[in-house]
Structure formats: C-alpha cells, structure tokens
Enzyme design. Sequence first.
Site, PDB file in Angstrom:
ATOM      1  N   ARG A 104     -93.621  53.314  44.472  1.00 47.22           N
ATOM      2  CA  ARG A 104     -92.880  52.119  44.886  1.00 47.22           C
ATOM      3  C   ARG A 104     -92.853  51.117  43.741  1.00 47.22           C
ATOM      4  NH1 ARG A 104     -91.276  50.820  50.511  1.00 47.22           N
ATOM      5  NH2 ARG A 104     -90.783  52.953  51.077  1.00 47.22           N
ATOM      6  N   THR A 108     -89.390  45.442  43.337  1.00 48.12           N
ATOM      7  CA  THR A 108     -88.284  45.628  44.304  1.00 48.12           C
ATOM      8  C   THR A 108     -88.771  46.286  45.600  1.00 48.12           C
ATOM      9  OG1 THR A 108     -87.797  47.842  43.501  1.00 48.12           O
ATOM     10  CG2 THR A 108     -86.691  46.022  42.386  1.00 48.12           C
ATOM     11  N   ASP A 200    -110.085  59.921  48.072  1.00 50.95           N
ATOM     12  CA  ASP A 200    -108.806  60.116  47.375  1.00 50.95           C
ATOM     13  C   ASP A 200    -108.600  61.613  47.135  1.00 50.95           C
ATOM     14  OD1 ASP A 200    -106.858  58.336  45.182  1.00 50.95           O
ATOM     15  OD2 ASP A 200    -107.004  60.515  45.027  1.00 50.95           O
ATOM     16  N   ASP A 203    -107.939  62.682  43.416  1.00 52.08           N
ATOM     17  CA  ASP A 203    -109.154  62.617  42.588  1.00 52.08           C
ATOM     18  C   ASP A 203    -110.117  63.742  42.927  1.00 52.08           C
ATOM     19  OD1 ASP A 203    -108.347  60.468  41.114  1.00 52.08           O
ATOM     20  OD2 ASP A 203    -109.437  58.976  42.277  1.00 52.08           O
TER      21      ASP A 203
HETATM   22  N1  URA Z   1    -104.475  58.825  49.809  1.00 52.46           N
HETATM   23  C1  URA Z   1    -105.656  59.486  49.701  1.00 52.46           C
HETATM   24  O1  URA Z   1    -105.812  60.345  48.840  1.00 52.46           O
HETATM   25  N2  URA Z   1    -106.631  59.172  50.562  1.00 52.46           N
HETATM   26  C2  URA Z   1    -106.500  58.257  51.533  1.00 52.46           C
HETATM   27  O2  URA Z   1    -107.450  58.033  52.305  1.00 52.46           O
HETATM   28  C3  URA Z   1    -105.259  57.584  51.629  1.00 52.46           C
HETATM   29  C4  URA Z   1    -104.265  57.886  50.759  1.00 52.46           C
END
Ligand code: URA
Length: 209
Positions: A104, A108, A200, A203
């Site tokens: 995003r 904008t 994440d 990651d």
């Molecule tokens: N993206 C992720 O990798 N983990 C989350 O908890 C939310 C978005």
Amino acid sequence: MGKVFVLDHPLIQHKLTYIRDKNTGTKEFRELVDEVSMLMAFEITRDLPLQEKTIETPVMETKASVLAGKKIGLVPILRAGLGMVDGMLDLIPAAKVGHVGLYRDPKTLKPVEYYIKLPSDIHERELIVIDPMLATGGSANDAIHSLKNRGAKHVRLMCLIAAPEGVEVIKQEHPDVDIYLGALDEKLDEKGYIIPGLGDAGDRLFGTK
Ligand code: URA
C-alpha cells in the site's frame, strides 16, 4: 456470500500447533508449512469434477474416474505465500503458478503492484490465492482485485491462519470467493499481528529478522 471453511483435519491441526510454537526453528517450520499446504490442497480440491474413463484392469474392462481436467492456477502473494507453493504442487503438479507482489502506498493508500506475472489463461483457471496469514485482509483483497481486473473469474483464497477482521473484508469485497483456512484465530493486536497466530510468517519461513 463466500463460504469460509476451517480445515479441521487432525493432521492439519497437529502440524499447525508446531508451526505456531515459537521454539520451532526455520527448517522445521518450512517443512511443516509444506506438509500442511499439501494437506490443505487435498481438502481444497475435494470438489474438482471427475469424468469417466474406460480402462482395462488385469481382470476386466471397467469404467473409472479421472479428473475432468479443470485447470488450476496457484497465486502466492509475495513473499510469505511462496512457502505454501511446493506443498500444493506435490498434489496438483499440473497447476500453473502466478505471482503477485504488492504494497500500500503510504500516501495514497492505493495498492501498488511491484510484481505481477500470471498464466495467460487466468480467465479459464480456478485460481487459488495463497497467503499464510489473513490479517487485515488488505493484501489478499488487493491481490484478488488485481486478478479480477485481469480477467480472473474463479478465485479461492487459502490461508494457514486468519483473523476475523480479514475474513470480513474478503467476504464483503469478494462475496464470490470461498476462503479455506487452517485456523480462524481470535483477533488482531494493535500492531496488526494475528493473535495467538504464529508471528511473522515471512520471517519465520525465510529466517529473516
Ligand atoms: N502477517 C504475518 O506474517 N503475521 C501476522 O500475524 C499478521 C500478518
């Protein structure tokens, strides 16, 4: 309205628990995501049409079922979606794979596609958009709009874990899209992480951070 399927097969749920566990290292995390993706592919393809084919067994001629050849396209959203592709291809090896990368624009607030490459015949494919985490629903929503703008007619969404907020966005914006989940979690935290979630996904898959 699109349907939401939580794939509560015991093997999926068992593996998801170890995927969530913060003590699961990168190698095992990847392997588990691979395995769960394969199991989810099994469930998401339950309604593929079959046709009859005449074959000869060693004993007699008979009619038996084969896939009717519905064309499938997998569309991982970069980057975490990549972690689910190989497991799905194990079960659906003839699927074509498109890629969508977007973010995003902070000014904008419009989605910017920094990468998109799709099979030329997406309009006649059953597309499965893949994103492990359906959090706010922003990326999946934008990705599905991108596909539809390019002619996609049949889209499903597959995620390991979703927050109710993300599911609601997809249901509102894309009532024609069915959603397949490994788990529907509680909510988003103030940083946009799904809780309890798994952290994440990108990651953890790629060992970054
Ligand atoms: N993206 C992720 O990798 N983990 C989350 O908890 C939310 C978005």
